[in-house]
Design a protein around this motif. Structure first.
Motif, short mmCIF file in Angstrom:
data_model
loop_
_atom_site.label_atom_id
_atom_site.label_comp_id
_atom_site.label_asym_id
_atom_site.label_seq_id
_atom_site.Cartn_x
_atom_site.Cartn_y
_atom_site.Cartn_z
N SER A 25 -4.99 6.35 3.41
CA SER A 25 -4.70 4.94 3.66
C SER A 25 -5.99 4.20 3.98
O SER A 25 -6.25 3.11 3.47
CB SER A 25 -3.73 4.83 4.85
OG SER A 25 -3.70 3.51 5.32
N ALA A 26 -6.82 4.82 4.80
CA ALA A 26 -8.06 4.17 5.24
C ALA A 26 -9.06 4.05 4.09
O ALA A 26 -9.63 2.99 3.84
CB ALA A 26 -8.66 4.94 6.41
N LEU A 29 -10.32 0.63 -1.65
CA LEU A 29 -11.26 -0.33 -2.21
C LEU A 29 -12.18 -0.86 -1.12
O LEU A 29 -13.31 -1.25 -1.38
CB LEU A 29 -10.50 -1.47 -2.87
CG LEU A 29 -9.60 -1.04 -4.03
CD1 LEU A 29 -8.76 -2.21 -4.51
CD2 LEU A 29 -10.46 -0.50 -5.17
N LEU A 228 -10.17 0.62 8.15
CA LEU A 228 -9.45 1.63 8.92
C LEU A 228 -7.93 1.41 8.87
O LEU A 228 -7.17 2.09 9.55
CB LEU A 228 -9.93 1.65 10.37
CG LEU A 228 -11.38 2.12 10.57
CD1 LEU A 228 -11.85 1.86 11.98
CD2 LEU A 228 -11.53 3.61 10.24
N ALA A 234 0.22 -0.20 9.79
CA ALA A 234 0.27 0.93 8.85
C ALA A 234 0.17 2.24 9.64
O ALA A 234 0.86 3.22 9.34
CB ALA A 234 -0.87 0.83 7.84
N SER A 332 -4.15 3.97 -0.79
CA SER A 332 -4.01 2.85 0.16
C SER A 332 -2.78 2.00 -0.14
O SER A 332 -2.09 1.57 0.79
CB SER A 332 -5.25 1.96 0.12
OG SER A 332 -6.39 2.70 0.51
N LEU A 336 0.32 0.71 2.28
CA LEU A 336 0.68 -0.70 2.43
C LEU A 336 2.15 -0.92 2.10
O LEU A 336 2.85 -1.68 2.76
CB LEU A 336 -0.21 -1.57 1.52
CG LEU A 336 -1.63 -1.80 2.03
CD1 LEU A 336 -2.56 -2.23 0.90
CD2 LEU A 336 -1.66 -2.84 3.14
N1 PHE Z 1 -7.95 0.64 4.26
C1 PHE Z 1 -7.71 0.23 2.92
C2 PHE Z 1 -9.04 0.11 2.20
O1 PHE Z 1 -10.08 0.27 2.79
C3 PHE Z 1 -6.91 -1.03 2.82
C4 PHE Z 1 -5.73 -1.10 3.73
C5 PHE Z 1 -5.66 -2.07 4.71
C6 PHE Z 1 -4.71 -0.15 3.63
C7 PHE Z 1 -4.61 -2.12 5.60
C8 PHE Z 1 -3.64 -0.18 4.51
C9 PHE Z 1 -3.59 -1.17 5.48
O2 PHE Z 1 -9.10 -0.19 1.05
#
Ligand code: PHE
Length: 453
Positions: A25-26, A29, A228, A234, A332, A336
């Motif tokens: 998740s972290a 992009l 993060l 999340a 990710s 979301l």
């Molecule tokens: N952390 C993910 C990224 O760096 C984006 C994201 C943001 C995912 C918030 C989940 C919640 O691309």
């Protein structure tokens, strides 16, 4: 019904499974696309240093807070604040705010993810000498193409989320994360030995302190929350599937460090790659003499570099790079989408498969709008990412620190980390949640508002 709210919701199968899913998740992009861009824009290592400070002083404590709230309540963000908020109607608003930010972030994230997937085809057709087809896949402004790839990406996300917590999300991230690390390392190993790479490394690792200002600190803070996956619940959601024998502070540390490491490594790929491109005669500065960043970097400079390497190696590197971005994005988008999905499962008693399809299509409807109107991306980033996530993080800290109380959160952490209330973590973390994090976030907000006026 009551049972569905607790045990039937799903659980991570193993500690590694959780860490990989949360790191998935972290890592996205935000790490491979946004972080190197920010570094290029903001004085190299000067940004890196401020970013590290934001991650450790604010990001990590908030992550521990989210995971504890999630595991304690075993609910989605709205349900979690409802159940800890003891009937106060304001607290669930924090959860709804997270839900809104997450959903809006997913609407544009999905379009950018679609771009990265499109570029896999762009590279292949370029290699085959089909320049017109290749240009079609490279066209970021082509609404129909954007819509098609957003839909493809959302379909993949829905399928994985519909598969459940351990059978879908955990299983998928367990293969995707090692693949991602492998591709990143292979690419760094190649690029770093090309002519010109040294200058990129020098720029990456030398801080240009003249670039440090309040705007940079706000960007670093927004980037830390985004990267993060904090501030929108999340990790409350992922924490709600954690077993009671898991050590929350330690798991959060693994996730934070993996995210930092991947961002740091991505810098070792992108910064040298820019100067390898320059060495091949590709323009990497804009007319003002600043390094090209944002979409121009990943979607113009790098493909031009892969093309000029030519032949098999250009193809392999180009395809690998855009696959890397697509995989990072997919792990990710799963998280979301999981937030609104868990919300309708818990709060409205909808089955997982139905929930995944319904919420996925709901978000896709907005994504289609963004596909045709890509200038919306910047607006959405400013509202929901740069302001929305730190604001959510601040509300989570204030709620935990002054209403639920840090003692209760530490009590929750005792399961999996016996003695935590008494050790140095148990002494320091509450001060961060109650004072340091909210105050730092507030300072950043106020100073950047002043800068705007
Ligand atoms: N952390 C993910 C990224 O760096 C984006 C994201 C943001 C995912 C918030 C989940 C919640 O691309």
């Amino acid at each position: 019904m009551a049972l569905q709210n607790t045990t039937d919701r799903g659980n991570w199968n193993s500690k590694l499974g959780f860490v990989l899913a949360a790191a998935g998740s972290a890592v996205g992009l935000g790490n491979i696309w946004a972080f190197p861009n920010q570094v290029a824009d903001n004085g190299g290592a000067a940004f890196l240093i401020i970013y590290l400070i934001c991650c450790f002083l604010v990001g990590y404590p908030v992550m521990v807070a989210e995971l504890s709230i999630g595991r304690k309540t075993r609910k989605n963000p709205v349900g979690a604040f409802k159940s800890l908020g003891r009937g106060n109607p304001f607290f669930p608003v924090i959860g709804f705010w997270g839900l809104l930010c997450g959903t809006m972030i997913l609407t544009f994230y999905n379009v950018v993810a679609g771009w990265t997937l499109g570029f896999v085809f762009e590279e292949v057709f370029h290699f085959l000498g089909q320049d017109a087809v290749s240009a079609f896949f490279a066209d970021l402004g082509n609404g129909n193409k954007n819509a098609l790839f957003s839909a493809l990406f959302m379909t993949g996300t829905i399928v994985i989320v519909a598969g459940g917590v351990s059978g879908g999300i955990e299983r998928a991230t367990k293969t995707m994360m090692p693949t991602l690390v492998g591709i990143l390392l292979v690419m760094i190993a190649y690029v770093i030995f090309q002519d010109g790479a040294g200058e990129g490394l020098r720029r990456y690792l030398t801080p240009d302190l003249s670039k440090v200002n309040t705007g940079l600190v706000l960007s670093a803070m927004g980037q830390a929350f985004f990267s993060l996956s904090l501030g929108m619940g999340a990790l409350i959601t992922y924490g709600s599937y954690l077993n009671r024998d898991q050590n929350i502070p330690q798991a959060a540390a693994y996730v934070t460090l993996s995210d930092l490491l991947i961002a740091f490594l991505a810098g070792f790929l992108i910064m040298p790659a820019m100067f390898v491109a320059q060495n091949q005669g590709i323009a990497i500065m804009d007319p003002q003499g600043n390094l090209i960043s944002s979409t121009g970097l990943v979607f113009n400079v790098l493909p031009a570099m892969f093309h000029s390497l030519g032949g098999g190696i250009g193809l392999v590197l180009g395809v690998l790079f855009f696959l890397l971005l697509s995989i990072a994005a997919l792990t990710s988008t799963i998280s979301l989408l999981e937030v609104p999905v868990s919300y309708v499962i818990d709060e409205h008693g909808v089955g997982r498969k139905k929930a995944a399809v319904a919420m996925g299509l709901f978000v896709l409807a907005f994504s289609l709008g963004v596909s045709y109107q890509t200038s919306l991306i910047g607006v959405l980033v400013n509202i929901f990412n740069n302001i929305g996530l730190p604001l959510g993080g601040m509300m989570i800290c204030l709620f935990l620190g002054y209403f639920w109380k840090t003692e209760n959160a530490l009590l929750e952490m005792e399961d999996g980390f016996p003695g935590v209330s008494e050790n140095s973590f148990g002494k320091i973390w509450p001060k961060f949640v109650r004072f340091v994090c909210p105050v730092l976030i507030a300072i950043v907000f106020v100073t950047s508002l002043q800068a705007l006026l």
